[in-house]
Motif scaffolding. Structure first.
Motif, short mmCIF file in Angstrom:
data_model
loop_
_atom_site.label_atom_id
_atom_site.label_comp_id
_atom_site.label_asym_id
_atom_site.label_seq_id
_atom_site.Cartn_x
_atom_site.Cartn_y
_atom_site.Cartn_z
N ASP A 13 35.20 39.99 37.06
CA ASP A 13 34.69 41.81 37.56
C ASP A 13 32.87 42.21 37.86
N PRO A 14 32.46 41.66 39.04
CA PRO A 14 31.33 41.77 39.46
C PRO A 14 30.83 43.27 39.39
N PHE A 15 32.35 43.88 40.52
CA PHE A 15 31.67 45.57 40.70
C PHE A 15 31.28 46.18 39.72
N THR A 19 38.76 42.42 62.50
CA THR A 19 38.87 41.55 61.81
C THR A 19 37.91 40.66 61.21
N ARG A 20 37.08 40.94 60.14
CA ARG A 20 36.09 40.05 59.19
C ARG A 20 36.92 40.13 57.90
N VAL A 21 36.78 38.86 57.45
CA VAL A 21 36.97 38.54 55.73
C VAL A 21 35.74 38.15 55.13
N ILE A 22 35.17 38.88 54.12
CA ILE A 22 34.20 38.05 53.38
C ILE A 22 34.40 37.81 51.49
N ILE A 23 34.27 36.18 51.60
CA ILE A 23 34.70 36.24 49.81
C ILE A 23 33.15 36.53 48.77
N VAL A 24 33.28 37.81 47.82
CA VAL A 24 32.33 37.17 46.88
C VAL A 24 32.71 36.91 45.26
N ALA A 25 32.16 36.20 44.38
CA ALA A 25 32.80 35.59 43.13
C ALA A 25 31.40 35.34 42.46
N GLY A 26 31.62 35.80 41.14
CA GLY A 26 30.53 36.03 39.56
C GLY A 26 30.64 34.07 39.62
#
Length: 595
Positions: free
Chosen positions: A571-573, A533-540
């Motif tokens: 909401d970058p996506f 299991t891998r976790v990635i965090i994305v932020a604007g």
């Protein structure tokens, strides 16, 4: 957590029509017939013979003229309630060409796909998402009438005060100076404004209020917001909640609205398949439509066999169970745990289909946004342990106390585990407590739900509410907000009971009905301890709701990969789907996640 999902046959394909849409003239167009059915839930679960079925639960609905043919369904197979024979299934809310006379389909002139986002429909012409303004003649008449009433009221009260203070029959008014004159005019203006506002509000509430339509009618008429929309049902099932002593609570039957793109749908063919299923959870105040601009492209580019995104209960078009008895158990469907149960069954349902079922090692990509990040982490724990998982948390709204405070919370939760269970048992056994809960719930509905529900309807019912909110708070660059962006947020608000569902969700959060011992720290730690299991965090970089520093702190605390999208907001996506998808694809290649 066990749920029974009724989906015996594959979901039919849904494609927008290649033909251009032709609108009927406003003078000659007749509104589609509306079948009279008992209640919203009964209409979603069961209608008489000749009706339609969604997800194996809704029967075929024919029009008033008695035409027969295929079913309108959101993801299952139409079956006759009398014979049980499978009938032809038509896609839900598919864009109809001119002359389309399919049974139960909406008038082809009432719903059309947008040119800037073909996977999103415009509102039908007969649906009004906002309060409509009064016609100009009525506004002029109200202004005149308000001025007359205000003048009469002001003059009468002034004359009474002056006359009451005079000693003779004559009234002397030459002592009135300019200050008194200004004061009188101010009172007149305020009274005229108040009378006009009240009259306008009353007329709008009586004749021009926003449309509120139950999901059964939307499904029946083919009025769901996207050609990717599906509507299926969860049958009666149970869910265990730690804060309620892990006692089993009923969840369902529950109609669920979700988006699905995959082979044969509007998503393009896959060049390679890294994941069997992609699932996305939305944030607070949004719905699955938040992921609509990115979902088809994201599923293709990361190599997912199917892409899913569902509406949490209380948002979008998923059913809203009654939560009026004042019990915590009634709020479970509105909790993040309830939403995770729905998402988990959607994913498992796809994993058990066709070629995926034959694979030895299954893999899923789980995306969560803001509030939905907690739901995504819960899903990761609920899915089979041997399933490979890649988790992407976008602007995660996670509550992470200090290490010492968290250890104290975990210890306290462990000490009180048995006490919580005993309280839960006694709560179930106490008839007096149930009566008190009902009385308090009745008071709450009068004092809280009614006024706050009305307030929400007035605020959200403003024509520019969603656009202005996205521009001022959510988007990184206000000029990037488009009409399609506002429409995706506006669509769910036409659902009947939208305000009630939002208030029920809010109560579930305030009462912590699905709280986990140890909180979000324990939840994320348990997910990271899962195998493969891998976790990635994305932020604007311009996020005003969850500052990027908060997201970075989460990543640093757990040594996770962290990426900032400069210039983007919360909401970058949605703000730039292509940029977001490119970034995710690069991250997967960077971490050598292959098929």
């Amino acid at each position: 957590m066990r749920l029974a999902w009724d989906s015996s046959l594959p979901t039919p394909s849904i494609k927008p029509s290649a033909k251009p849409m032709r609108r009927s003239s406003s003078s000659g167009r007749q509104p589609p017939p509306r079948t009279q059915l008992p209640t919203a839930m009964e209409r979603m679960m069961m209608v008489p013979s000749g009706g339609f079925q969604a997800g194996g639960v809704l029967d075929n609905v024919t029009d008033a003229a008695g035409s027969s043919g295929g079913a309108v369904t959101g993801g299952g197979v139409g079956r006759s309630s009398a014979s049980g024979r499978a009938k032809q299934v038509l896609p839900l809310a598919a864009a109809a060409g001119a002359g389309d006379t399919r049974t139960g389909a909406a008038d082809p002139g009432t719903i059309t796909p947008r040119t800037d986002l073909p996977t999103l429909f415009n509102f039908p012409e007969s649906v009004h998402p906002a309060y409509r303004p009064l016609p100009i003649p009525i506004r002029v008449g109200l202004a005149v009438l308000s001025a007359m009433l205000a003048a009469v009221s002001t003059c009468t009260k002034t004359a009474t005060r002056i006359g009451g203070g005079s000693s003779g029959s004559s009234v002397v008014i030459d002592h009135i100076n300019w200050r008194r004159t200004v004061g009188l005019f101010a009172k007149f203006a305020l009274r005229a404004l108040l009378i006009g506002t009240l009259a306008t509000t009353a007329i709008q509430e009586a004749f021009l209020r926003p449309s509120r339509i139950d999901t059964a009618t939307l499904v029946e008429r083919g009025w769901l917001p996207s050609p990717l929309s599906r509507f299926d049902s969860i049958q009666s099932s149970t869910i265990a909640i730690p804060s309620l002593g892990n006692t089993n609570t009923e969840l369902g039957p529950l109609g669920v609205h979700y988006l699905r793109c995959g082979s044969g749908d509007s998503a393009p063919s896959r060049r390679q398949q890294r994941f069997d299923v992609l699932h996305c959870n939305h944030g607070f105040g949004a719905s699955s439509l938040s992921w609509l601009p990115a979902l088809p492209s994201l599923a293709e580019r990361i190599g997912a066999g199917v892409g899913l995104a569902h509406d949490a209960v209380g948002f979008g078009f998923t059913s809203r169970p009654k939560a009026s008895r004042g019990r915590k158990e009634d709020l479970i469907p509105y909790s993040l745990a309830g939403s995770a149960a729905i998402g988990t069954k959607l994913v498992i349902n796809e994993l058990e289909k066709g070629q995926v079922e034959d694979k030895e090692h299954k893999s899923v990509a789980l995306f969560g946004h803001s509030m939905g990040c907690t739901t995504t982490l819960r899903m990761a724990l609920d899915l089979p342990r041997n399933t490979r998982k890649v988790i992407v948390l976008v602007a995660p709204a996670l509550m992470l106390p200090s290490v010492a405070a968290n250890e104290k919370t975990v210890a306290s939760s462990a000490d009180n585990k048995d006490a919580n269970k005993q309280r839960a048992i006694s709560r179930h056994r106490s008839r007096a407590r149930r009566i008190v809960d009902r009385l308090l719930a009745a008071v709450r509905r009068i004092v809280v739900d009614v006024p706050f529900g009305y307030f929400l309807r007035r605020v959200v019912g403003k024509a520019n509410f969603w656009m202005s909110s996205l521009q001022s708070v959510v988007w990184g660059h206000p000029d990037d907000v488009s009409d399609a962006d506002g429409l995706r947020f506006q669509w769910p608000a036409i659902g009947l009971g939208w305000e009630r569902g939002l208030l029920a969700f809010t109560r579930s959060r305030l009462l912590n009905v699905d709280a986990i011992p140890g909180g979000d720290v324990k939840l994320l730690s348990d997910v990271l301890n899962l195998p493969d299991t891998r976790v990635i965090i994305v932020a604007g970089g311009n996020d005003k709701i969850i500052p990027p520093t908060a997201s970075r702190n989460v990543a640093e605390r757990f040594s996770l990969r962290f990426v900032t999208l400069q210039g983007r907001g919360h909401d970058p996506f949605e703000e730039n789907p292509e940029e977001f998808v490119n970034m995710i694809e690069a991250l997967l290649q960077e971490q050598e996640i292959e098929c």
